[in-house]
Design an enzyme around this catalytic site. Structure first.
Site, PDB file in Angstrom:
ATOM      1  N   HIS A  16       0.695  -3.802 -27.474  1.00  0.00           N
ATOM      2  CA  HIS A  16       0.457  -5.182 -27.021  1.00  0.00           C
ATOM      3  C   HIS A  16       0.968  -6.173 -28.077  1.00  0.00           C
ATOM      4  CE1 HIS A  16      -3.214  -3.337 -24.844  1.00  0.00           C
ATOM      5  NE2 HIS A  16      -2.402  -3.739 -23.885  1.00  0.00           N
ATOM      6  N   LYS A  40     -10.185  -0.657 -13.292  1.00  0.00           N
ATOM      7  CA  LYS A  40     -10.633  -0.103 -14.586  1.00  0.00           C
ATOM      8  C   LYS A  40     -12.113  -0.320 -14.860  1.00  0.00           C
ATOM      9  CE  LYS A  40      -6.208  -0.450 -16.979  1.00  0.00           C
ATOM     10  NZ  LYS A  40      -5.417  -1.198 -17.974  1.00  0.00           N
ATOM     11  N   SER A 127      -4.098   1.854 -24.157  1.00  0.00           N
ATOM     12  CA  SER A 127      -5.475   1.743 -24.638  1.00  0.00           C
ATOM     13  C   SER A 127      -6.251   3.012 -24.277  1.00  0.00           C
ATOM     14  CB  SER A 127      -6.154   0.525 -24.011  1.00  0.00           C
ATOM     15  OG  SER A 127      -5.442  -0.639 -24.326  1.00  0.00           O
TER      16      SER A 127
HETATM   17  O1  PNS Z   1      -3.773  -4.488 -18.824  1.00  0.00           O
HETATM   18  P1  PNS Z   1      -3.829  -4.297 -17.323  1.00  0.00           P
HETATM   19  O2  PNS Z   1      -5.161  -3.695 -16.918  1.00  0.00           O
HETATM   20  O3  PNS Z   1      -2.657  -3.513 -16.797  1.00  0.00           O
HETATM   21  O4  PNS Z   1      -3.728  -5.770 -16.673  1.00  0.00           O
HETATM   22  C1  PNS Z   1      -3.797  -5.958 -15.279  1.00  0.00           C
HETATM   23  C2  PNS Z   1      -4.216  -7.401 -14.960  1.00  0.00           C
HETATM   24  C3  PNS Z   1      -5.556  -7.706 -15.603  1.00  0.00           C
HETATM   25  C4  PNS Z   1      -3.149  -8.355 -15.488  1.00  0.00           C
HETATM   26  C5  PNS Z   1      -4.299  -7.547 -13.401  1.00  0.00           C
HETATM   27  O5  PNS Z   1      -5.229  -6.623 -12.889  1.00  0.00           O
HETATM   28  C6  PNS Z   1      -4.665  -8.967 -12.976  1.00  0.00           C
HETATM   29  O6  PNS Z   1      -3.807  -9.821 -12.897  1.00  0.00           O
HETATM   30  N1  PNS Z   1      -5.962  -9.206 -12.730  1.00  0.00           N
HETATM   31  C7  PNS Z   1      -6.456 -10.500 -12.322  1.00  0.00           C
HETATM   32  C8  PNS Z   1      -6.735 -10.523 -10.801  1.00  0.00           C
HETATM   33  C9  PNS Z   1      -5.452 -10.645 -10.035  1.00  0.00           C
HETATM   34  O7  PNS Z   1      -4.759 -11.639 -10.046  1.00  0.00           O
HETATM   35  N2  PNS Z   1      -5.112  -9.542  -9.311  1.00  0.00           N
HETATM   36  C10 PNS Z   1      -3.978  -9.484  -8.434  1.00  0.00           C
HETATM   37  C11 PNS Z   1      -2.709  -9.099  -9.117  1.00  0.00           C
HETATM   38  S1  PNS Z   1      -1.426  -8.960  -7.911  1.00  0.00           S
END
Ligand code: PNS
Length: 160
Positions: A16, A40, A127
């Protein structure tokens, strides 16, 4: 130009940090925003994840650390952000990332997702992998900053 680097950061790794450092050289301001990934279950609380990001990005001037419980595109619109940054480690990341980028583009055509390739040194770390190795007593110091390593060891002790 303002960019957002959203993620779970559970916890933040050198992978990251590599993306954040490079993005901070390209964009005038980089928002590192802790968001919820419904797929998650988190090891660290939101506060702990934010604290670790703050401790590990002190050396970078143009970052702003925040959290948001909602859709990424709503945060993007509220803060007039033009670019979403995501790191790509391997082909296996691609399908999921493409799906998210396309859904976000359809819901918010004003913003674009830009992918940065993670440095090959960190291309295999995540992670989850770091947590698994730490859980079984392996050395994770090459994959996470010292502060995160300490916090993870403390967290694992609190489970036992
Ligand atoms: O580090 P990660 O878990 O791969 O990040 C994923 C994350 C948190 C960026 C994604 O799940 C997200 O954008 N969550 C917020 C809710 C949202 O907008 N979901 C729709 C995405 S199309």
């Amino acid at each position: 130009m303002k960019a957002i680097y959203p993620g779970s950061f559970d916890p933040i790794t050198f992978g990251h940090l590599d993306i954040i450092e490079r993005a901070s050289k390209i964009f005038s301001e980089v928002y590192i925003v802790v968001m919820e990934n419904k797929r998650k279950n988190y090891t660290f609380s939101l506060e702990e994840r934010i604290d670790m990001i703050k401790q590990c990005t002190k050396h970078i001037e143009n970052v702003k650390i925040d959290f948001f419980k909602g859709l990424l595109i709503d945060y993007v619109k509220q803060n007039n952000i033009e670019v979403v940054i995501r790191g790509l480690r391997a082909v296996t990341d691609f399908e999921y990332e493409l799906q998210m980028a396309m859904a976000n583009k359809e819901m918010c055509p004003e913003a674009d997702t830009i992918f940065l390739m993670t440095d090959k040194k960190f291309s295999f770390i995540s992670s989850s992998l770091v947590k698994e190795v730490a859980y079984f007593g392996g050395n994770i110091s090459r994959w996470v900053p010292e502060y995160v390593e300490k916090k993870l060891i403390e967290k694992l002790k609190s489970y036992s």
